[in-house]
Design a protein around this motif. Structure first.
Motif, PDB file in Angstrom:
ATOM      1  N   ASN A 124      -8.081  -3.350 -11.150  1.00 38.68           N
ATOM      2  CA  ASN A 124      -7.282  -4.387 -10.489  1.00 38.68           C
ATOM      3  C   ASN A 124      -5.783  -4.165 -10.620  1.00 38.68           C
ATOM      4  O   ASN A 124      -4.991  -5.082 -10.379  1.00 38.68           O
ATOM      5  CB  ASN A 124      -7.636  -5.783 -11.005  1.00 38.68           C
ATOM      6  N   GLU A 125      -5.390  -2.980 -11.011  1.00 38.29           N
ATOM      7  CA  GLU A 125      -3.971  -2.660 -11.079  1.00 38.29           C
ATOM      8  C   GLU A 125      -3.798  -1.221 -10.640  1.00 38.29           C
ATOM      9  O   GLU A 125      -4.648  -0.376 -10.938  1.00 38.29           O
ATOM     10  CB  GLU A 125      -3.453  -2.821 -12.506  1.00 38.29           C
ATOM     11  N   LEU A 126      -2.706  -0.965  -9.967  1.00 40.79           N
ATOM     12  CA  LEU A 126      -2.424   0.402  -9.554  1.00 40.79           C
ATOM     13  C   LEU A 126      -0.948   0.661  -9.785  1.00 40.79           C
ATOM     14  O   LEU A 126      -0.094  -0.044  -9.251  1.00 40.79           O
ATOM     15  CB  LEU A 126      -2.798   0.589  -8.070  1.00 40.79           C
ATOM     16  N   TYR A 163     -16.193   7.636   2.675  1.00 37.98           N
ATOM     17  CA  TYR A 163     -14.804   7.608   2.217  1.00 37.98           C
ATOM     18  C   TYR A 163     -13.868   7.335   3.386  1.00 37.98           C
ATOM     19  O   TYR A 163     -14.071   7.863   4.480  1.00 37.98           O
ATOM     20  CB  TYR A 163     -14.407   8.954   1.587  1.00 37.98           C
ATOM     21  N   VAL A 164     -12.862   6.522   3.134  1.00 36.13           N
ATOM     22  CA  VAL A 164     -11.796   6.338   4.102  1.00 36.13           C
ATOM     23  C   VAL A 164     -10.480   6.632   3.388  1.00 36.13           C
ATOM     24  O   VAL A 164     -10.415   6.619   2.170  1.00 36.13           O
ATOM     25  CB  VAL A 164     -11.763   4.909   4.683  1.00 36.13           C
ATOM     26  N   THR A 165      -9.455   6.909   4.162  1.00 37.41           N
ATOM     27  CA  THR A 165      -8.203   7.366   3.564  1.00 37.41           C
ATOM     28  C   THR A 165      -7.011   6.656   4.170  1.00 37.41           C
ATOM     29  O   THR A 165      -6.967   6.428   5.377  1.00 37.41           O
ATOM     30  CB  THR A 165      -8.052   8.880   3.805  1.00 37.41           C
ATOM     31  N   THR A 166      -6.064   6.309   3.332  1.00 37.45           N
ATOM     32  CA  THR A 166      -4.781   5.840   3.825  1.00 37.45           C
ATOM     33  C   THR A 166      -3.709   6.462   2.932  1.00 37.45           C
ATOM     34  O   THR A 166      -4.017   7.279   2.071  1.00 37.45           O
ATOM     35  CB  THR A 166      -4.704   4.302   3.801  1.00 37.45           C
ATOM     36  N   TRP A 167      -2.454   6.124   3.175  1.00 34.56           N
ATOM     37  CA  TRP A 167      -1.415   6.616   2.281  1.00 34.56           C
ATOM     38  C   TRP A 167      -0.235   5.674   2.282  1.00 34.56           C
ATOM     39  O   TRP A 167      -0.039   4.904   3.224  1.00 34.56           O
ATOM     40  CB  TRP A 167      -0.982   8.032   2.652  1.00 34.56           C
ATOM     41  N   TYR A 168       0.523   5.708   1.207  1.00 37.73           N
ATOM     42  CA  TYR A 168       1.723   4.882   1.090  1.00 37.73           C
ATOM     43  C   TYR A 168       2.911   5.761   0.748  1.00 37.73           C
ATOM     44  O   TYR A 168       2.754   6.784   0.092  1.00 37.73           O
ATOM     45  CB  TYR A 168       1.591   3.870  -0.060  1.00 37.73           C
ATOM     46  N   HIS A 169       4.062   5.292   1.175  1.00 35.80           N
ATOM     47  CA  HIS A 169       5.304   5.886   0.684  1.00 35.80           C
ATOM     48  C   HIS A 169       6.118   4.743   0.088  1.00 35.80           C
ATOM     49  O   HIS A 169       7.017   4.200   0.742  1.00 35.80           O
ATOM     50  CB  HIS A 169       6.054   6.577   1.819  1.00 35.80           C
ATOM     51  N   PRO A 170       5.818   4.345  -1.153  1.00 39.12           N
ATOM     52  CA  PRO A 170       6.530   3.208  -1.732  1.00 39.12           C
ATOM     53  C   PRO A 170       8.006   3.566  -1.896  1.00 39.12           C
ATOM     54  O   PRO A 170       8.317   4.665  -2.351  1.00 39.12           O
ATOM     55  CB  PRO A 170       5.877   3.010  -3.111  1.00 39.12           C
ATOM     56  N   ASN A 171       8.890   2.669  -1.498  1.00 39.54           N
ATOM     57  CA  ASN A 171      10.317   3.010  -1.596  1.00 39.54           C
ATOM     58  C   ASN A 171      11.115   1.964  -2.360  1.00 39.54           C
ATOM     59  O   ASN A 171      12.348   1.963  -2.311  1.00 39.54           O
ATOM     60  CB  ASN A 171      10.915   3.249  -0.207  1.00 39.54           C
ATOM     61  N   LYS A 172      10.420   1.071  -3.050  1.00 38.45           N
ATOM     62  CA  LYS A 172      11.141   0.041  -3.789  1.00 38.45           C
ATOM     63  C   LYS A 172      10.330  -0.343  -5.019  1.00 38.45           C
ATOM     64  O   LYS A 172       9.172  -0.747  -4.900  1.00 38.45           O
ATOM     65  CB  LYS A 172      11.308  -1.174  -2.874  1.00 38.45           C
ATOM     66  N   ALA A 173      10.950  -0.164  -6.182  1.00 38.28           N
ATOM     67  CA  ALA A 173      10.241  -0.505  -7.417  1.00 38.28           C
ATOM     68  C   ALA A 173       9.986  -2.001  -7.468  1.00 38.28           C
ATOM     69  O   ALA A 173      10.778  -2.786  -6.940  1.00 38.28           O
ATOM     70  CB  ALA A 173      11.051  -0.054  -8.625  1.00 38.28           C
ATOM     71  N   GLY A 174       8.877  -2.382  -8.071  1.00 38.58           N
ATOM     72  CA  GLY A 174       8.559  -3.797  -8.178  1.00 38.58           C
ATOM     73  C   GLY A 174       7.062  -4.006  -8.327  1.00 38.58           C
ATOM     74  O   GLY A 174       6.298  -3.049  -8.444  1.00 38.58           O
ATOM     75  N   ILE A 195      -0.002  -4.104  -7.521  1.00 37.40           N
ATOM     76  CA  ILE A 195       0.495  -2.743  -7.373  1.00 37.40           C
ATOM     77  C   ILE A 195       1.847  -2.703  -8.061  1.00 37.40           C
ATOM     78  O   ILE A 195       2.727  -3.503  -7.739  1.00 37.40           O
ATOM     79  CB  ILE A 195       0.694  -2.376  -5.885  1.00 37.40           C
ATOM     80  N   HIS A 196       1.988  -1.818  -9.029  1.00 33.54           N
ATOM     81  CA  HIS A 196       3.272  -1.691  -9.724  1.00 33.54           C
ATOM     82  C   HIS A 196       3.942  -0.416  -9.238  1.00 33.54           C
ATOM     83  O   HIS A 196       3.400   0.667  -9.433  1.00 33.54           O
ATOM     84  CB  HIS A 196       3.073  -1.576 -11.234  1.00 33.54           C
ATOM     85  N   VAL A 197       5.073  -0.565  -8.605  1.00 37.32           N
ATOM     86  CA  VAL A 197       5.833   0.620  -8.193  1.00 37.32           C
ATOM     87  C   VAL A 197       6.959   0.806  -9.201  1.00 37.32           C
ATOM     88  O   VAL A 197       7.754  -0.111  -9.435  1.00 37.32           O
ATOM     89  CB  VAL A 197       6.386   0.459  -6.767  1.00 37.32           C
ATOM     90  N   MET A 198       6.990   1.985  -9.829  1.00 40.70           N
ATOM     91  CA  MET A 198       7.901   2.187 -10.962  1.00 40.70           C
ATOM     92  C   MET A 198       8.854   3.350 -10.741  1.00 40.70           C
ATOM     93  O   MET A 198       8.529   4.310 -10.046  1.00 40.70           O
ATOM     94  CB  MET A 198       7.081   2.476 -12.221  1.00 40.70           C
ATOM     95  N   GLU A 199      10.008   3.250 -11.406  1.00 39.80           N
ATOM     96  CA  GLU A 199      10.954   4.365 -11.435  1.00 39.80           C
ATOM     97  C   GLU A 199      10.353   5.474 -12.303  1.00 39.80           C
ATOM     98  O   GLU A 199       9.484   5.227 -13.134  1.00 39.80           O
ATOM     99  CB  GLU A 199      12.288   3.920 -12.044  1.00 39.80           C
TER     100      GLU A 199
END
Ligand code: HEC
Ligand SMILES: [Cu+2]
Length: 351
Positions: A124-126, A163-174, A195-199
């Protein structure tokens, strides 16, 4: 762009998000303007052309080609712009960059299980690295779920058995919310996470901490864990250089000719099917002797479901290059906590 900052929508945290928003604003703007135009004209015409005196007759109007063409062509152009623009944005959502690291997500009633390439698992966390495109490959263990991250403007349905596929380009930490976007049973509303986007520094620290905290001394990357399974399940007794079964080196992405004369390009789904239903597609020139491994991959001690085990085997087979097939008699120390009961092995421990 000022308009894109109207706080009606969730935060934007990926490259894709702004693209989706601009399209959304365009569609809302055009349809909104259309609606207003219709209602303003309605009110105006009702007033101007109202019956002004007793007995007034409505004039007989037989239509106007010019008008018809005018109000057909303009919406057509507008809708085609929406369509073409939509195709471009949609397409971007599926064009996974080739070098993006791959995170596997398994959905089940009612939780999300993530596996990172280095073997770290989360529930439950990424945790993701900012400004690093990441490929997400997903499958469900039971019913249809949907992995939805509003801040990324992305959601994708998870299907059982594919299987299915997607992708992200996270551009902001948070920290961003993750939802299941498909009603999937009584616990659906609890199938949420973060979803934790980190530096970079923060992410590395997290990853190292998590690795030491959750992985034993012999635990390795996903592909390495798959290699262990490959040995433990005795896949190696056939898939070696001795010629009972095809060597799996360089298999991923190659084209395999089948018995019935057709052929397939090897992807995750083909490998999965080959392990669970080996007879569904038989490699031309080989005997259909491979037993099914359905029901034998789950490992309760490692808290590893069948789908998670399959993901490891696939990760291993995907990275298997020339000369990298393990030697058949290679011995492996069982990882700490691994089952030691030989009857759990597919050959019943006879070896
Ligand atoms: C009894 C021997 C045997 C065992 C054990 C075995 N396989 Fe196979 N496997 C085969 C044969 C023969 C084929 C080729 C014929 C076919 O497509 O079914 C094959 C095909 C495959 C393919 C498709 C490859 C291709 O070229 O199309 C994959 C992937 C695969 N096996 C993976 C595995 C994995 C993973 C295991 C262990 C969990 C395993 N096999 C165990 C005999 C075996
Ligand atoms: Cu769900």
């Amino acid at each position: 762009m000022l308009i894109a900052n109207i706080p009606l929508l969730p935060e934007r945290a990926s490259e894709q998000a702004a693209q989706v928003d601009y399209l959304f604003y365009f569609i809302s703007g055009v349809t909104g303007a259309g609606t207003i135009l219709v209602f303003v004209l309605l009110a105006y015409l009702c007033t101007v052309h109202r019956r002004k005196r007793e007995g007034e007759q409505t004039p007989r109007i037989l239509g106007s080609h010019k008008l018809e063409i005018f109000w057909s062509a303009i919406p057509l152009v507008l809708f085609l712009v929406m369509f073409a623009w939509g195709v471009v944005v949609f397409d971007q959502g599926y064009a996974v960059p080739a070098d993006a690291p791959e995170v596997f997500v398994v959905g089940k009633q009612w939780m999300w299980k993530m596996q990172h390439p280095n073997g770290v698992r989360e529930i439950n966390e990424l945790h993701l690295l900012v400004n690093q495109p990441v490929k997400i490959t997903l499958i469900s263990e039971d019913v249809i779920h949907s992995f939805g991250v509003p801040a990324f403007r992305d959601k994708i349905d998870l299907l059982p058995g594919r299987y299915v596929t997607t992708w992200y380009h996270p551009n902001k930490a948070g920290r961003y919310q993750l939802y299941c976007d498909q009603l999937c049973g009584v616990g659906h509303s609890q199938m949420i996470g973060w979803i934790h986007v980190m530096e970079k520094d923060e992410y590395d620290a997290w990853l190292n901490g998590k690795r030491t905290e959750t992985l034993g001394p012999t635990d390795g990357s996903l592909a390495w864990e798959g290699r262990k399974l490959f040995l433990k399940l005795q896949c190696i007794s056939c898939h070696n250089q001795k010629g009972r079964a095809p060597v799996l080196e360089g298999l991923y992405g190659s084209t395999v000719p089948l018995r019935d004369g057709s052929s397939v390009v090897v992807n995750e789904n083909y490998i999965r099917e080959s392990i669970l239903k080996p007879l569904a597609k038989v490699h031309q020139g080989w005997e259909p002797i491979m037993p099914t491994f359905a029901g034998q991959l789950e490992d309760k001690h490692l808290n590893l479901s069948e789908e998670e085990a399959l993901i490891r085997l696939i990760a291993f087979i995907k990275t298997l290059g020339p000369g990298q097939t393990p030697t058949p008699n290679e011995k492996f120390p069982p990882p700490i906590g691994a089952p030691t009961d030989p009857s759990k092995l597919p050959d019943g421990g006879k070896k």
